[in-house]
Design a protein around this motif. Structure first.
Motif, short mmCIF file in Angstrom:
data_model
loop_
_atom_site.label_atom_id
_atom_site.label_comp_id
_atom_site.label_asym_id
_atom_site.label_seq_id
_atom_site.Cartn_x
_atom_site.Cartn_y
_atom_site.Cartn_z
N ASP A 26 0.84 -1.19 0.00
CA ASP A 26 0.00 0.00 0.00
C ASP A 26 0.88 1.25 0.00
O ASP A 26 1.90 1.31 0.68
CB ASP A 26 -0.91 0.01 1.22
N PRO B 298 0.33 5.09 0.87
CA PRO B 298 -0.66 5.99 1.47
C PRO B 298 -0.93 7.29 0.70
O PRO B 298 -2.06 7.69 0.55
CB PRO B 298 -0.10 6.28 2.85
N ASP B 299 0.08 7.99 0.24
CA ASP B 299 -0.10 9.29 -0.42
C ASP B 299 0.38 9.22 -1.87
O ASP B 299 1.14 10.07 -2.33
CB ASP B 299 0.67 10.37 0.34
N PRO C 51 -4.56 7.27 -1.72
CA PRO C 51 -3.69 6.09 -1.64
C PRO C 51 -3.66 5.32 -2.95
O PRO C 51 -4.48 5.54 -3.85
CB PRO C 51 -4.35 5.25 -0.54
#
Length: 170
Positions: free
Chosen positions: A106, A108-109, A120
């Motif tokens: 993953d 996030p930003d 995300p």
């Protein structure tokens, strides 16, 4: 006496089934501790931005290179799991499924919106050995997808790049 038309077909299927069972039994019977199926070592990873596609259209992206240290354990030739550590500072799980190695992480930003907010993304590497490349090179794709609706757009951002993983040392 004439054989029924189905006899050769059944014989062929039985022969193929027998060969498949012998092959599977031989590989499944291997000692998993010998690391025959495991993917371990240090690798040079390249996500080739020159041939990137954004939402299925060619669009140049930055090429990303890194060094991965991969450690896996295999129960058999179909069940391998482990960890990838990148010199970029991230760690993710790796698994072998459906003839492909998969790494998912993953971000996030990942997507930057015009209003200054971010969304995300989920990055998924899929790769395998390919007979068109040397045996120390695995090839596949690096694909990152953001959520639909991010940045006020009712479509997800999807960036895919060709990916190569070259073993540099055990």
């Amino acid at each position: 006496m004439k054989r029924p038309a189905t006899t050769p077909r059944l014989l062929t299927v039985s022969t193929c089934t027998l060969l498949l069972l012998v092959t599977c039994a031989t590989r499944a019977g291997a000692d998993p501790s010998d690391d025959e199926f495991a993917l371990n070592g240090t690798f040079f990873a390249v996500s080739d931005g020159q041939y990137a596609k954004t939402n299925d259209r060619f669009h140049d992206e930055a090429t990303v290179t890194s060094t991965w240290t991969i450690t896996t354990d295999c129960a058999d030739f179909e069940d391998c799991t482990g960890t990838v550590r990148s010199d970029q500072g991230w760690t993710a799980d790796i698994q072998y499924a459906g003839r492909l190695w998969k790494v998912v992480r993953d971000l996030p930003d990942w997507e930057h919106c015009p209003d200054g907010s971010t969304a995300p993304g989920t990055q998924k590497y899929t790769f395998a050995l390919d007979d068109n490349y040397p045996p120390n090179v695995l090839v596949g794709f690096d694909r990152t997808v953001g959520p639909s609706g991010a940045c006020g757009v009712n479509q997800w951002l999807d960036v895919a790049m060709p990916f190569t993983l070259t073993k540099t040392r055990p």
